[in-house]
Write an enzyme that holds these catalytic residues in place. Structure first.
Site, PDB file in Angstrom:
ATOM      1  N   LYS A  84      33.114 -28.113  32.043  1.00  0.00           N
ATOM      2  CA  LYS A  84      33.251 -26.938  32.912  1.00  0.00           C
ATOM      3  C   LYS A  84      31.875 -26.284  33.126  1.00  0.00           C
ATOM      4  O   LYS A  84      30.905 -26.610  32.418  1.00  0.00           O
ATOM      5  CB  LYS A  84      34.239 -25.974  32.273  1.00  0.00           C
ATOM      6  CG  LYS A  84      35.691 -26.506  32.238  1.00  0.00           C
ATOM      7  CD  LYS A  84      36.564 -25.525  31.465  1.00  0.00           C
ATOM      8  CE  LYS A  84      38.033 -25.881  31.545  1.00  0.00           C
ATOM      9  NZ  LYS A  84      38.861 -24.917  30.764  1.00  0.00           N
ATOM     10  N   TYR A 115      44.603 -26.307  39.216  1.00  0.00           N
ATOM     11  CA  TYR A 115      45.266 -25.333  38.352  1.00  0.00           C
ATOM     12  C   TYR A 115      46.562 -24.776  38.949  1.00  0.00           C
ATOM     13  O   TYR A 115      46.973 -23.664  38.585  1.00  0.00           O
ATOM     14  CB  TYR A 115      44.282 -24.218  37.991  1.00  0.00           C
ATOM     15  CG  TYR A 115      43.235 -24.666  36.974  1.00  0.00           C
ATOM     16  CD1 TYR A 115      43.618 -25.166  35.723  1.00  0.00           C
ATOM     17  CD2 TYR A 115      41.868 -24.600  37.253  1.00  0.00           C
ATOM     18  CE1 TYR A 115      42.677 -25.580  34.783  1.00  0.00           C
ATOM     19  CE2 TYR A 115      40.918 -25.012  36.311  1.00  0.00           C
ATOM     20  CZ  TYR A 115      41.333 -25.497  35.088  1.00  0.00           C
ATOM     21  OH  TYR A 115      40.403 -25.904  34.146  1.00  0.00           O
ATOM     22  N   PHE A 159      45.738 -14.728  33.948  1.00  0.00           N
ATOM     23  CA  PHE A 159      44.370 -15.243  33.850  1.00  0.00           C
ATOM     24  C   PHE A 159      43.973 -16.138  35.032  1.00  0.00           C
ATOM     25  O   PHE A 159      42.831 -16.584  35.128  1.00  0.00           O
ATOM     26  CB  PHE A 159      44.172 -16.008  32.526  1.00  0.00           C
ATOM     27  CG  PHE A 159      45.035 -17.242  32.358  1.00  0.00           C
ATOM     28  CD1 PHE A 159      44.634 -18.466  32.868  1.00  0.00           C
ATOM     29  CD2 PHE A 159      46.250 -17.164  31.685  1.00  0.00           C
ATOM     30  CE1 PHE A 159      45.422 -19.603  32.713  1.00  0.00           C
ATOM     31  CE2 PHE A 159      47.044 -18.296  31.521  1.00  0.00           C
ATOM     32  CZ  PHE A 159      46.637 -19.519  32.038  1.00  0.00           C
ATOM     33  N   ARG A 210      42.401 -34.863  24.215  1.00  0.00           N
ATOM     34  CA  ARG A 210      42.815 -33.487  23.892  1.00  0.00           C
ATOM     35  C   ARG A 210      42.541 -33.182  22.412  1.00  0.00           C
ATOM     36  O   ARG A 210      42.173 -32.069  22.043  1.00  0.00           O
ATOM     37  CB  ARG A 210      44.312 -33.293  24.184  1.00  0.00           C
ATOM     38  CG  ARG A 210      44.709 -33.527  25.629  1.00  0.00           C
ATOM     39  CD  ARG A 210      44.668 -32.310  26.490  1.00  0.00           C
ATOM     40  NE  ARG A 210      45.518 -31.241  26.065  1.00  0.00           N
ATOM     41  CZ  ARG A 210      45.569 -30.070  26.714  1.00  0.00           C
ATOM     42  NH1 ARG A 210      44.817 -29.866  27.797  1.00  0.00           N
ATOM     43  NH2 ARG A 210      46.356 -29.114  26.301  1.00  0.00           N
ATOM     44  N   ARG A 214      35.706 -27.678  21.313  1.00  0.00           N
ATOM     45  CA  ARG A 214      35.880 -26.241  21.551  1.00  0.00           C
ATOM     46  C   ARG A 214      35.566 -25.417  20.305  1.00  0.00           C
ATOM     47  O   ARG A 214      34.976 -24.328  20.398  1.00  0.00           O
ATOM     48  CB  ARG A 214      37.290 -25.984  22.066  1.00  0.00           C
ATOM     49  CG  ARG A 214      37.436 -26.409  23.530  1.00  0.00           C
ATOM     50  CD  ARG A 214      38.882 -26.509  23.946  1.00  0.00           C
ATOM     51  NE  ARG A 214      39.039 -26.576  25.400  1.00  0.00           N
ATOM     52  CZ  ARG A 214      40.214 -26.774  25.995  1.00  0.00           C
ATOM     53  NH1 ARG A 214      41.313 -26.925  25.285  1.00  0.00           N
ATOM     54  NH2 ARG A 214      40.292 -26.820  27.317  1.00  0.00           N
ATOM     55  N   ASN A 223      35.676 -22.251  27.620  1.00  0.00           N
ATOM     56  CA  ASN A 223      35.937 -23.217  26.545  1.00  0.00           C
ATOM     57  C   ASN A 223      35.422 -24.625  26.845  1.00  0.00           C
ATOM     58  O   ASN A 223      35.927 -25.614  26.340  1.00  0.00           O
ATOM     59  CB  ASN A 223      37.423 -23.211  26.158  1.00  0.00           C
ATOM     60  CG  ASN A 223      38.326 -23.557  27.322  1.00  0.00           C
ATOM     61  OD1 ASN A 223      37.848 -23.874  28.411  1.00  0.00           O
ATOM     62  ND2 ASN A 223      39.620 -23.530  27.099  1.00  0.00           N
ATOM     63  N   HIS A 258      37.614 -29.582  30.014  1.00  0.00           N
ATOM     64  CA  HIS A 258      39.002 -29.764  30.459  1.00  0.00           C
ATOM     65  C   HIS A 258      39.438 -31.194  30.190  1.00  0.00           C
ATOM     66  O   HIS A 258      38.646 -32.124  30.337  1.00  0.00           O
ATOM     67  CB  HIS A 258      39.124 -29.493  31.962  1.00  0.00           C
ATOM     68  CG  HIS A 258      40.462 -29.928  32.507  1.00  0.00           C
ATOM     69  ND1 HIS A 258      41.582 -29.134  32.443  1.00  0.00           N
ATOM     70  CD2 HIS A 258      40.871 -31.109  33.050  1.00  0.00           C
ATOM     71  CE1 HIS A 258      42.616 -29.804  32.943  1.00  0.00           C
ATOM     72  NE2 HIS A 258      42.212 -31.003  33.331  1.00  0.00           N
ATOM     73  N   GLU A 298      45.333 -35.232  38.643  1.00  0.00           N
ATOM     74  CA  GLU A 298      43.998 -34.635  38.575  1.00  0.00           C
ATOM     75  C   GLU A 298      42.905 -35.642  38.955  1.00  0.00           C
ATOM     76  O   GLU A 298      41.937 -35.275  39.621  1.00  0.00           O
ATOM     77  CB  GLU A 298      43.761 -34.063  37.166  1.00  0.00           C
ATOM     78  CG  GLU A 298      44.634 -32.846  36.891  1.00  0.00           C
ATOM     79  CD  GLU A 298      44.635 -32.398  35.435  1.00  0.00           C
ATOM     80  OE1 GLU A 298      43.907 -32.980  34.608  1.00  0.00           O
ATOM     81  OE2 GLU A 298      45.392 -31.455  35.119  1.00  0.00           O
TER      82      GLU A 298
HETATM   83  N1  UDP Z   1      42.837 -19.856  30.073  1.00  0.00           N
HETATM   84  C1  UDP Z   1      42.428 -18.546  29.943  1.00  0.00           C
HETATM   85  N2  UDP Z   1      43.274 -17.641  29.347  1.00  0.00           N
HETATM   86  C2  UDP Z   1      44.499 -17.993  28.856  1.00  0.00           C
HETATM   87  C3  UDP Z   1      44.907 -19.335  28.986  1.00  0.00           C
HETATM   88  C4  UDP Z   1      44.054 -20.234  29.597  1.00  0.00           C
HETATM   89  O1  UDP Z   1      41.334 -18.186  30.370  1.00  0.00           O
HETATM   90  O2  UDP Z   1      45.219 -17.134  28.320  1.00  0.00           O
HETATM   91  C5  UDP Z   1      41.958 -20.820  30.743  1.00  0.00           C
HETATM   92  C6  UDP Z   1      41.193 -21.707  29.770  1.00  0.00           C
HETATM   93  O3  UDP Z   1      39.902 -21.963  30.327  1.00  0.00           O
HETATM   94  C7  UDP Z   1      42.029 -22.967  29.757  1.00  0.00           C
HETATM   95  C8  UDP Z   1      42.502 -23.026  31.204  1.00  0.00           C
HETATM   96  O4  UDP Z   1      42.737 -21.678  31.560  1.00  0.00           O
HETATM   97  O5  UDP Z   1      41.270 -24.098  29.368  1.00  0.00           O
HETATM   98  C9  UDP Z   1      43.771 -23.825  31.426  1.00  0.00           C
HETATM   99  O6  UDP Z   1      44.773 -23.375  30.533  1.00  0.00           O
HETATM  100  P1  UDP Z   1      45.690 -24.393  29.736  1.00  0.00           P
HETATM  101  O7  UDP Z   1      46.776 -23.604  29.089  1.00  0.00           O
HETATM  102  O8  UDP Z   1      46.103 -25.495  30.667  1.00  0.00           O
HETATM  103  O9  UDP Z   1      44.727 -24.929  28.583  1.00  0.00           O
HETATM  104  P2  UDP Z   1      44.014 -26.349  28.380  1.00  0.00           P
HETATM  105  O10 UDP Z   1      44.944 -27.398  28.925  1.00  0.00           O
HETATM  106  O11 UDP Z   1      42.706 -26.288  29.128  1.00  0.00           O
HETATM  107  O12 UDP Z   1      43.813 -26.449  26.908  1.00  0.00           O
HETATM  108 MG    MG Z   2      45.892 -27.535  30.757  1.00  0.00          MG
END
Ligand code: UDP
Ligand code: MG
Length: 158
Positions: free
Chosen positions: A13, A53, A61, A89, A106, A116, A119, A130
């Site tokens: 990112k 997204y 958020f 992951r 992370r 973080n 992705h 994606e």
């Molecule tokens: N995110 C955030 N606040 C939240 C949850 C998610 O800023 O409360 C952001 C964070 O950058 C995250 C992205 O949105 O990586 C996508 O969220 P997801 O729940 O899909 O998490 P990921 O799959 O990236 O672990």
């Molecule tokens: Mg996600």
């Protein structure tokens, strides 16, 4: 035992790119033995951000997330390997860096969830969806060879 090779979409990112962590993130995936079969740096368009997204639209958020992913270039890649979707992951760690296990990307490089670093797709369906947002099939190189194959081929050609 059954193992299936999978492709997953990974992105460093904008904060990861700005902080010079592209090499470190890729290193961790390569060290695991995964193959990077597609790679590019790009500025995420409005359409790509929304498509990427879509599942988060309407959440508190979401607006900030869209701004974040477009706040600078990302490095997009397709990573291939056995059980690579869950495996990537696992190497990334939990969404919230404070909850991520030490040793994950992370946990090691991020402090807050909003920035973080990385992705990774969360399922087969997300991965396929994606990858298509960011890559044409012709931009992927799944048939990379290992060193011994390269050496044998070059000697055979002489
Ligand atoms: N995110 C955030 N606040 C939240 C949850 C998610 O800023 O409360 C952001 C964070 O950058 C995250 C992205 O949105 O990586 C996508 O969220 P997801 O729940 O899909 O998490 P990921 O799959 O990236 O672990
Ligand atoms: Mg996600």
């Amino acid at each position: 035992m059954q193992h299936t090779e999978e492709r997953t979409f990974v992105a460093v990112k904008p904060d990861g790119v700005q902080r010079g962590l592209v090499g470190e993130v890729i290193r961790r995936f390569e060290q695991k033995g995964y193959k990077v079969i597609g790679l590019k740096m790009l500025q995420v368009t409005d359409a790509q951000a929304k498509a990427h997204y879509a599942e988060h639209e309407g959440k508190p958020f979401y607006p900030r997330l869209i701004r974040y992913i477009q706040s600078g270039p990302i490095v997009a890649m397709v990573v291939q390997g056995y059980n690579a979707i869950a495996g990537v992951r696992h190497l990334m760690g939990s969404t919230d860096p404070d909850k991520a296990e030490v040793g994950t990307i992370r946990a090691d490089f991020a402090q807050v969830m909003e920035y973080n670093i990385v992705h990774g797709s969360d399922s087969k369906e997300s991965a396929e969806r994606e990858i298509k947002i960011y890559f044409e099939e012709s931009e992927l190189y799944p048939e990379r060879k290992c060193m011994s194959e390269l050496v044998i081929e070059s000697l055979d050609a002489e």
